[in-house]
Structure formats: C-alpha cells, structure tokens
Scaffold this motif. Structure first.
Motif, PDB file in Angstrom:
ATOM      1  N   UNK A 168       0.823  -1.208   0.000  1.00 23.16           N
ATOM      2  CA  UNK A 168       0.000   0.000   0.000  1.00 23.16           C
ATOM      3  C   UNK A 168       0.857   1.259   0.000  1.00 23.16           C
ATOM      4  N   UNK A 169       1.986   1.219   0.706  1.00 22.02           N
ATOM      5  CA  UNK A 169       2.883   2.376   0.740  1.00 22.02           C
ATOM      6  C   UNK A 169       3.528   2.593  -0.626  1.00 22.02           C
ATOM      7  N   UNK A 170       3.946   1.508  -1.274  1.00 20.73           N
ATOM      8  CA  UNK A 170       4.542   1.628  -2.601  1.00 20.73           C
ATOM      9  C   UNK A 170       3.516   2.156  -3.602  1.00 20.73           C
ATOM     10  N   UNK A 171       2.290   1.667  -3.530  1.00 24.30           N
ATOM     11  CA  UNK A 171       1.230   2.162  -4.415  1.00 24.30           C
ATOM     12  C   UNK A 171       0.971   3.649  -4.150  1.00 24.30           C
ATOM     13  N   UNK A 172       1.010   4.069  -2.894  1.00 18.35           N
ATOM     14  CA  UNK A 172       0.817   5.484  -2.559  1.00 18.35           C
ATOM     15  C   UNK A 172       1.928   6.345  -3.147  1.00 18.35           C
ATOM     16  N   UNK A 173       3.159   5.842  -3.123  1.00 17.64           N
ATOM     17  CA  UNK A 173       4.271   6.572  -3.735  1.00 17.64           C
ATOM     18  C   UNK A 173       4.021   6.774  -5.226  1.00 17.64           C
ATOM     19  N   UNK A 174       3.619   5.692  -5.893  1.00 17.53           N
ATOM     20  CA  UNK A 174       3.356   5.759  -7.336  1.00 17.53           C
ATOM     21  C   UNK A 174       2.169   6.671  -7.611  1.00 17.53           C
ATOM     22  N   UNK A 175       1.106   6.564  -6.813  1.00 15.59           N
ATOM     23  CA  UNK A 175      -0.079   7.407  -6.997  1.00 15.59           C
ATOM     24  C   UNK A 175       0.298   8.894  -6.902  1.00 15.59           C
ATOM     25  N   UNK A 176       1.104   9.244  -5.912  1.00 15.99           N
ATOM     26  CA  UNK A 176       1.536  10.633  -5.757  1.00 15.99           C
ATOM     27  C   UNK A 176       2.368  11.106  -6.931  1.00 15.99           C
ATOM     28  N   UNK A 177       3.267  10.253  -7.409  1.00 13.19           N
ATOM     29  CA  UNK A 177       4.100  10.618  -8.558  1.00 13.19           C
ATOM     30  C   UNK A 177       3.250  10.831  -9.804  1.00 13.19           C
TER      31      UNK A 177
END
Length: 106
Positions: A13-22
C-alpha cells in the motif's frame, strides 16, 4: 508481498501510494483502477505492480489520461516522475517503469 529494504519493510500500500503521488503530479494523468481483465490475470491485482530484478525495482503502472493529450509524452513524463520519486523514497534504483494507458478521461 512487501518490499524489503535495508532494515525496513515497505508495504504494498505504501509503494502504491508513492506511485499514486508521482502520477498525480503529472498533468493529464491519473492512476487508473484495474480493469476486470487485469483483476483476473495472474500477478496483476491493481493499477500498480512491481518486482525486484537484480537489485532494482521494475514497476508496471495503469493510467487513465485526459482525452486529447499526446500519449507518448504523458507516458514519458510518468515514467520519469515515478522512477525519480520511488527511487528517492526507497533508496532503491528503479530499472524500468512500464506504462499502460487503460482509460481516457473526457
């Protein structure tokens, strides 16, 4: 599956959040919801998938883009932004970011 770094674990979920923000920082692009077909294919559960290959991350990203934008330009900007942001936050090199345009926003 979680990403194991030197002394830390990064949840999916944290990795997906990083990608979502980018992706959100790139005008004309947003992270898409997975299609029904993507949800049933092995190894692809959401709009972001990742794997570690030879000590570097390889990411796959599904995008919805604004109608009328030049797709290769948006894909290029998303690749660069995702690679830079995820690498900066995890300290791990990003080998590739594969972008699939799965939808258009009116």
């Amino acid at each position: 599956m979680s990403l194991r770094l030197d002394g830390a674990v990064v949840a999916d979920e944290a990795l997906v959040s990083m990608v979502r923000g980018a992706v959100a920082s790139v005008e004309g692009a947003r992270l898409d919801r997975p299609s029904r077909i993507a949800r049933v294919l092995p190894g692809r559960r959401g709009a972001v998938d990742w794997r570690v290959e030879r000590g570097a991350l390889a990411l796959g990203v599904d995008l919805a883009v604004t109608y009328g934008v030049v797709l290769p330009d948006v894909a290029r900007r998303v690749r660069r932004q995702v690679a830079d942001d995820v690498s900066a936050m995890t300290g791990m090199p990003v080998r590739c970011v594969d972008v699939t345009v799965t939808g258009l926003d009116g």
